[in-house]
Design a protein around this motif. Sequence first.
Motif, PDB file in Angstrom:
ATOM      1  N   LEU A 173       0.831  -1.209   0.000  1.00  0.00           N
ATOM      2  CA  LEU A 173       0.000   0.000   0.000  1.00  0.00           C
ATOM      3  C   LEU A 173       0.865   1.259   0.000  1.00  0.00           C
ATOM      4  O   LEU A 173       0.576   2.221  -0.722  1.00  0.00           O
ATOM      5  CB  LEU A 173      -0.919  -0.009   1.222  1.00  0.00           C
ATOM      6  N   ASP A 174       1.913   1.247   0.805  1.00  0.00           N
ATOM      7  CA  ASP A 174       2.813   2.401   0.834  1.00  0.00           C
ATOM      8  C   ASP A 174       3.493   2.600  -0.521  1.00  0.00           C
ATOM      9  O   ASP A 174       3.698   3.727  -0.971  1.00  0.00           O
ATOM     10  CB  ASP A 174       3.865   2.225   1.930  1.00  0.00           C
ATOM     11  N   ALA A 175       3.849   1.472  -1.161  1.00  0.00           N
ATOM     12  CA  ALA A 175       4.483   1.573  -2.469  1.00  0.00           C
ATOM     13  C   ALA A 175       3.522   2.168  -3.492  1.00  0.00           C
ATOM     14  O   ALA A 175       3.894   3.023  -4.301  1.00  0.00           O
ATOM     15  CB  ALA A 175       4.957   0.200  -2.934  1.00  0.00           C
ATOM     16  N   ALA A 176       2.249   1.737  -3.451  1.00  0.00           N
ATOM     17  CA  ALA A 176       1.247   2.280  -4.377  1.00  0.00           C
ATOM     18  C   ALA A 176       1.082   3.779  -4.161  1.00  0.00           C
ATOM     19  O   ALA A 176       0.925   4.552  -5.114  1.00  0.00           O
ATOM     20  CB  ALA A 176      -0.084   1.565  -4.192  1.00  0.00           C
ATOM     21  N   ALA A 181      -0.306   6.738  -7.232  1.00  0.00           N
ATOM     22  CA  ALA A 181      -1.674   6.352  -7.553  1.00  0.00           C
ATOM     23  C   ALA A 181      -2.663   7.238  -6.808  1.00  0.00           C
ATOM     24  O   ALA A 181      -2.461   7.574  -5.638  1.00  0.00           O
ATOM     25  CB  ALA A 181      -1.904   4.888  -7.195  1.00  0.00           C
ATOM     26  N   SER A 182      -3.757   7.599  -7.465  1.00  0.00           N
ATOM     27  CA  SER A 182      -4.744   8.475  -6.826  1.00  0.00           C
ATOM     28  C   SER A 182      -5.587   7.718  -5.807  1.00  0.00           C
ATOM     29  O   SER A 182      -6.029   8.288  -4.814  1.00  0.00           O
ATOM     30  CB  SER A 182      -5.649   9.114  -7.886  1.00  0.00           C
ATOM     31  N   ALA A 183      -5.830   6.411  -6.043  1.00  0.00           N
ATOM     32  CA  ALA A 183      -6.638   5.624  -5.108  1.00  0.00           C
ATOM     33  C   ALA A 183      -6.120   4.193  -5.072  1.00  0.00           C
ATOM     34  O   ALA A 183      -5.632   3.666  -6.075  1.00  0.00           O
ATOM     35  CB  ALA A 183      -8.113   5.651  -5.503  1.00  0.00           C
ATOM     36  N   LYS A 184      -6.228   3.573  -3.876  1.00  0.00           N
ATOM     37  CA  LYS A 184      -5.766   2.204  -3.677  1.00  0.00           C
ATOM     38  C   LYS A 184      -6.937   1.370  -3.155  1.00  0.00           C
ATOM     39  O   LYS A 184      -7.578   1.752  -2.178  1.00  0.00           O
ATOM     40  CB  LYS A 184      -4.627   2.156  -2.648  1.00  0.00           C
ATOM     41  N   VAL A 185      -7.222   0.243  -3.823  1.00  0.00           N
ATOM     42  CA  VAL A 185      -8.324  -0.635  -3.439  1.00  0.00           C
ATOM     43  C   VAL A 185      -7.747  -2.028  -3.197  1.00  0.00           C
ATOM     44  O   VAL A 185      -7.056  -2.571  -4.061  1.00  0.00           O
ATOM     45  CB  VAL A 185      -9.408  -0.686  -4.538  1.00  0.00           C
ATOM     46  N   VAL A 186      -8.031  -2.606  -2.029  1.00  0.00           N
ATOM     47  CA  VAL A 186      -7.420  -3.885  -1.650  1.00  0.00           C
ATOM     48  C   VAL A 186      -8.494  -4.858  -1.192  1.00  0.00           C
ATOM     49  O   VAL A 186      -9.380  -4.498  -0.408  1.00  0.00           O
ATOM     50  CB  VAL A 186      -6.389  -3.692  -0.515  1.00  0.00           C
ATOM     51  N   VAL A 187      -8.403  -6.096  -1.688  1.00  0.00           N
ATOM     52  CA  VAL A 187      -9.270  -7.180  -1.224  1.00  0.00           C
ATOM     53  C   VAL A 187      -8.365  -8.312  -0.756  1.00  0.00           C
ATOM     54  O   VAL A 187      -7.557  -8.845  -1.537  1.00  0.00           O
ATOM     55  CB  VAL A 187     -10.202  -7.686  -2.345  1.00  0.00           C
ATOM     56  N   ASP A 214      -3.618   7.451   2.727  1.00  0.00           N
ATOM     57  CA  ASP A 214      -4.725   8.290   2.273  1.00  0.00           C
ATOM     58  C   ASP A 214      -5.345   7.729   1.002  1.00  0.00           C
ATOM     59  O   ASP A 214      -4.666   7.154   0.152  1.00  0.00           O
ATOM     60  CB  ASP A 214      -4.236   9.716   2.008  1.00  0.00           C
ATOM     61  N   ASN A 215      -6.656   7.911   0.893  1.00  0.00           N
ATOM     62  CA  ASN A 215      -7.416   7.540  -0.301  1.00  0.00           C
ATOM     63  C   ASN A 215      -7.263   6.055  -0.640  1.00  0.00           C
ATOM     64  O   ASN A 215      -6.889   5.676  -1.744  1.00  0.00           O
ATOM     65  CB  ASN A 215      -7.010   8.401  -1.500  1.00  0.00           C
ATOM     66  N   THR A 283     -10.270   5.195   3.740  1.00  0.00           N
ATOM     67  CA  THR A 283      -9.779   6.566   3.898  1.00  0.00           C
ATOM     68  C   THR A 283     -10.039   7.347   2.608  1.00  0.00           C
ATOM     69  O   THR A 283      -9.368   8.334   2.332  1.00  0.00           O
ATOM     70  CB  THR A 283      -8.271   6.589   4.216  1.00  0.00           C
ATOM     71  N   LEU A 284     -11.008   6.858   1.821  1.00  0.00           N
ATOM     72  CA  LEU A 284     -11.307   7.501   0.544  1.00  0.00           C
ATOM     73  C   LEU A 284     -11.817   8.918   0.751  1.00  0.00           C
ATOM     74  O   LEU A 284     -12.602   9.183   1.659  1.00  0.00           O
ATOM     75  CB  LEU A 284     -12.350   6.698  -0.233  1.00  0.00           C
TER      76      LEU A 284
END
Length: 298
Positions: A173-176, A181-187, A214-215, A283-284
């Motif tokens: 996530l930190d790397a993204a 990247a403007s937004a990060k989505v994780v499943v 963030d986001n 955190t979007l």
Amino acid sequence: MRPVMELFGQFLRLGISRRSLAIAVAVVGTVSLAIGAHAALNKRIADATRVAANDQVDSAARPSSRIALVIGNGHYPDANAPLTQPINDARALTSALRHEGFDVDVIEDATHDDMTRAVARVKSKVRPDSVVMLFFGGYGIQVGRESYMIPVDARIWKEADVRRDGVSVESVLDAARDFGASAKVVVLDASRRNPYERRFRTFSHGLAPINLPDNALLLTSASPGTVADDSTGPDSVLVTELLSHIDSKQADQARAAEAIFNQTRVAISRASGGAQVPSVSSTLMEDVSLNADPAKAR
């Protein structure tokens, strides 16, 4: 050149010294150079402004970048039996995301090097407007209040080995975020009872709470610190419900990713009678769509 020489002769007849005349000519030359440089600078500024405006038009016309990394790990040497659902889930989710316009990099039974290289490939594609999605199905382990995705080639005998051979969710996530990247989505469908616990001095069930940048938006198959048993079907309950809500033709608001994740959480909780309660964290700062038409998420 001749008019200049004639003017020079007239100045001499008027009694103006050669030295004064030379100074005057030098001043005129300097002013002419300054005027020329100023004109050239103005032209360069105008050209740069025109290029920037064209870039903005191209950026506005270009669709937002949507990138996904999908990992399904099922064959762990230390497990009593292979996990069948993660690979099936990865294939089903890949098909759905590609249908929705995502550029998907999918890997099955990924080693540590496979996962590292895949993250690097994602990095090379990220733009400032990119939505980056990560799916991981397999074994996840928490150590020191941090959650790790476990590659199939991990050699784990003690908790310190998890830090060495696992891939930290928060590091990805930190790397993204660092990629821009403007937004990060994780499943994360990794809240399983891991096969290494009998080797640890203490038991650590499920995943730890994950600190989001963030986001970002996160969906896990169970609440932090708890595990979920796999169902008997070919696909996991989490991915089955998630795909059904991504494909839903309900009201536009239901097509936003956060709303889809919350609907998935509620559906699984109700179906299991509260035995399995997925977790959604966000955190979007604005809606993010998982569907092909981003405008429908607004």
